[in-house]
Scaffold this active site. Sequence first.
Site, PDB file in Angstrom:
ATOM      1  N   HIS A  97      -9.011 -26.930 -59.554  1.00  0.00           N
ATOM      2  CA  HIS A  97      -7.705 -26.617 -58.995  1.00  0.00           C
ATOM      3  C   HIS A  97      -7.748 -26.599 -57.463  1.00  0.00           C
ATOM      4  O   HIS A  97      -6.801 -26.997 -56.805  1.00  0.00           O
ATOM      5  CB  HIS A  97      -7.288 -25.248 -59.534  1.00  0.00           C
ATOM      6  CG  HIS A  97      -5.865 -24.922 -59.308  1.00  0.00           C
ATOM      7  ND1 HIS A  97      -4.875 -25.347 -60.152  1.00  0.00           N
ATOM      8  CD2 HIS A  97      -5.257 -24.227 -58.334  1.00  0.00           C
ATOM      9  CE1 HIS A  97      -3.717 -24.919 -59.698  1.00  0.00           C
ATOM     10  NE2 HIS A  97      -3.914 -24.233 -58.603  1.00  0.00           N
TER      11      HIS A  97
ATOM     12  N   HIS B 159       2.715 -26.036 -62.236  1.00  0.00           N
ATOM     13  CA  HIS B 159       2.318 -24.734 -62.757  1.00  0.00           C
ATOM     14  C   HIS B 159       2.390 -24.821 -64.276  1.00  0.00           C
ATOM     15  O   HIS B 159       3.235 -24.209 -64.917  1.00  0.00           O
ATOM     16  CB  HIS B 159       3.239 -23.642 -62.195  1.00  0.00           C
ATOM     17  CG  HIS B 159       2.495 -22.399 -61.825  1.00  0.00           C
ATOM     18  ND1 HIS B 159       2.943 -21.143 -62.093  1.00  0.00           N
ATOM     19  CD2 HIS B 159       1.298 -22.235 -61.219  1.00  0.00           C
ATOM     20  CE1 HIS B 159       2.065 -20.258 -61.658  1.00  0.00           C
ATOM     21  NE2 HIS B 159       1.069 -20.890 -61.129  1.00  0.00           N
TER      22      HIS B 159
END
Lengths: 984, 263
Positions: A243, A308
């Site tokens: 990430h 997200h």
Amino acid sequence: MAVRIGVRKTVPDSRASAKLAHFRTLGLSKKPSDVAIVDCYVIDASISASGVRKIAEALINPLVETVEVNSISAPGKFSHAIEIGFHPGVTDNVGNTCREMICDLLKAKFKTGEAVYSSKIYFVSGVSDKDAKTIADSLHNPLIERARVLSYQQYEKEGGFGALVPKVKLPKPEAPLKIDLEVSDDELVAIGKLGILGRDGKRRGPLALDLLYMKAIREHFRTLKRKPTDIELETLAQTWSEHCKHTILSSPLDEIKEGLFKTYIKGATEYVRTKKGEKDICVSVFKDNSGAIAFDDEYLVTHKVETHNSPSALDPFGGAITGIVGVNRDALGFGLGARPIANTYGFCLADPKDKREFWRDKDRTQKMLSSRRIMDGVIEGVRAGGNQSGIPTPHGFLSFDPRYRGKPLVFVGTLGLIPRERNGRKLYEKEAQPGDFIVMLGGRVGADGIHGATFSSEAIDAGSPATAVQIGDPITQKKFTDAIVREARNLGLYTSITDNGAGGLSSSVGEMAKESGGCQVDLDKVPLKYPGLAPWQIWISESQERMTLAVPPKKWQEFDVLMKKRGVEATVIGKFTQTGKCIVTSGGKKMVDISLEFLHEGLPVRELHTKKPVRLTPQPVPESRDIKKDLLELMARPSIASRAFIADQYDHEVQASSVIKPLQGSGRVHGDAAVVKPVLTSERGVVVADALFPTYSDLDTYAMAASSIDSALRAAVVAGADPNKIALLDNFCWCSSFDEARLYELKRAAKACFDAAVAYEAPFVSGKDSMFNDFKGYDDKGPVAISVPPTLLATAISVVDDVLNTVSIDFKQAGDRLYLLGETNDELGGSEFSQMRGERENVSYGGNVPQVSFDANKKIYAAYADANAKGYIASGISVGRGGLAVAFAKSCMAGMLGAEINLGEIPGNAKSLSQKLFSETQGRILLSVAAGKSETFEKSLAGLPYKRIGIVLSGKKITIANGKMITITLAELLQAYRSMFAGF
Amino acid sequence: MTVLQATSYKPKALVFAGYGLNCEEETKFAFDRAGAEAEIVHINDLIEKPELLNDFQIAAMPGGFSYGDDLGSGRAYGLRVKNHLQRELSKFLQRDTLMIGICNGFQILTAAGILPGALLDNSGARYVDRWVDVRVTGDSPWLFGLESLMLPIAHGEGRYHLPKQELKTLREEGRIALKYEKGEVSKHLDLQANPNGSIENIAGITGCRGRVLGLMPHPERAQFFTQLPHWPFLKQQYQRSGREIPKDGPGLAVFKNAVKYFV
């Protein structure tokens, strides 16, 4: 003792009516006859009886509401009372506001541990016990909320729900551990995958560090001759996560030694910037939280699009609101702080009618939310976040595929605006200085969001941590955003700022430490929501609405006073240094002592390899047997149909910047681009457009990526952008990214990005990737794995000189001439038409996927832009998903005007009517021109593939002629277009 | 940018800010364009120094999402106004001043007791952003000379409510200032006139003999021509008939009226 205050409407309550209507759709054995809602506040603080009375009075408008203290009486007879409240520790914005209101009202302060907790009681009439349970299930998400159901008798007997206090009670935190890495490979793998083994024998949750990384860490600590602490290992896990470090796109891949990102994305930008020289529009690319291009001599525009996905799968509302409010901080965290000027959204979902059920665990106790709940939740989350923050949401999309059922993709973007300079200081650059205080601003730290960064780097399965879920608090963020961009920034009170997002303080401080050359943090100084957090938790918590700033000591007092005046909490938690080290202490003891070099550059190089997947070559989709029926069905497809219900609930007028809106024309039809005018004194506008074609990935990811970029760029041009002044953003959402076939597809897509950007001379300015959008779980038969189709969302932004020259999609007047620019080819492969037929006939169709001719398209876009500058264009629409037929229908519906087209001879190799109408050949534009201007317009197109295909008519019907005539009324089209989400 | 003919006198407008209000910049800009001199003031700065109000002729409570609508729209901010500024504001209104509450600002003025009534959840129980037509039905310096306006709304709680008897009084006193109606923009977009179920289609009311105006629609979001939902259509109409394309939107007139009251 805690006090419960309940507020009830004394006039008809539309929220209750809406809930009643919703409950009646749940398939209950008997439809409920009535619903009443009581808003409750449980106050857990020592307040006098007169104080409580004062609070109760303050909470209502006596014209329309009544209030009760402690015993909440029902509004007449009911069968069940259902209370929904939050679990301990979940952000309770209503409760927090109530506390703030009470402090102001009673001029009192709450003691540590005292709080207000909000909840709602639904009094439902006429349902069975079982139905009451179903209703309760529909009202809450067990990951974040609690539900309690009482029958009438129980409620009467027990005197209501009492005043339950969902206070966080944590066991005494475990003392920091030293982790032994001199263990078997299996144990190293277990630590990396499942987490550090605590003294309680439980794993702490995923680090997402694989064996290669674990061994590199072991090696590093061997040379230091000591064991790492738990918090050091957690720090490395956060910093090295996919990430944060984008390892897949950065690693050497086959012959691409520099990795895909450097070679194809950044490489394209460098090439374009050099080629354009003085005409380069980029100002800050790939080095900050957003990318920035020039707006005018005074301002820059920034943009960033985030995803997200994993949190939204578990808690769609919380995931989406956290996503949108989080990406707002990518604007605020750009340079010394850009003001958010527009939000964008994009939801890739399974059809809300998809009834498949899945569980995360083998025992089927952790059920995945339904596709409809996920859709409703993410839409609501972005609404709450965007509207409450006062940021317009002028544009977005929905895209549907059954493979988004496991993990939805939730794209959220924020455009920002920042002055180039203030007081002689460049605002788009920042550098924390040694000696500057490390200041945490905004919300406090709790256990929420722990392991968010590492979690989103993994597939969703039964081990996915519920603490990874958070709820955003837009008002806390709004307060500090205003204080930063209106005041502190322009006063020069800090030298650097960044967002606290994934990885929390460990990431933000770790990143900023690179600017000064080191950092020293005292975790004891970090303000907490509640006691009991272990040092490692404080360090990596992703509690929302926080920024980290570097404030020079001599500016601190002024900064602190200003923040206090604005109701914003700011705390010094350490200082930036130039020791080359990241030092973290707690309780006076050193917990982290890692060199910045190892932290940021220590992750081992992993060579990746690709393998060409074997693809079947299924037959192309057969001809339409009924064009009218197929077109009407296409208009109602969820990826094409009107989503006006979203545009209508997303504020797109705030900031007084709206120009081209999400719904266009009299018929309120979606375009592919939006235009905002962000500076009140300037006529300049920002165009934003995006596109994606995930279904093309089944045939060729190069075509998928090329089409996405071509379509995004074209949509911007059609709305009025200058094709020479476009910047791009890439968002890769891939799946199973260690699979060599998936990597092959990734490589193809990245190459397409390079080719498109270079051909169009449109640089990438920012991007993001999410590489493991896979779900592993169970259905009623056994284990299942669902991976998203490889998806690239391409976004195009551009600055236009005068918003008055931007173009909407609606036909304007009967008699206007219709033109189709570009070639139409036999390219139905991966098209919406092909998908629709495939689903209807239960066949997987293939065929030719659209091939993008960059050079040919470039000429068309230039000619269109030129014609628009000369004032020829009355309307323009990019031909995209659904092909020419859908674009044509949209412009007709938007203008509420009929039209007639003849497709006998159009450029390109499309032969059959299905191909001409539904092929998704890229590079095409459908536009209208006033009759009087058509001759000069045509002259300007000399040498380009185009055709005058028809005329706008005043009658409310469309006619398509190609040998035979097909006639459809506007009413039929609109009915189909609006049918899919009617009632949403 | 069109600014009224420069006069020596510019009335001063105070635009509230803070705690999630979010329309202060564009509201200030509309006042400035109209010929006022507007200033954004954080409510905490005003609480600290309430005498600041003495310098102003106009007070504007702009739109926004104060306190996230958490305790009901406008309530928490309204209470803050009431707890700290009640006396000062009533003193302000005793002078010959003007006050406007737009959207969340209107909700705040009702919560603070400056205007009567309540703004309930929309009849559809959902936030709505769209354009409406309003007819001017009451006397107010803010609305002088206006008959109807096209303006956008964006709110979750805009359904005006007042008990029957009070409503009758309000009507008789001519204080129902704006009513939703099916006009140009609702017809163009084929939308119903009343967007939220407001009683008697009420979109705005007045207090202090018209000097205080509370309204749900946003005039500052209709200050430019290019904010109109059908401007691309209108632009073609203007061009084809050889007329000049206007710069201003219909909402600017409200702010110009406020300035005219003082000059």
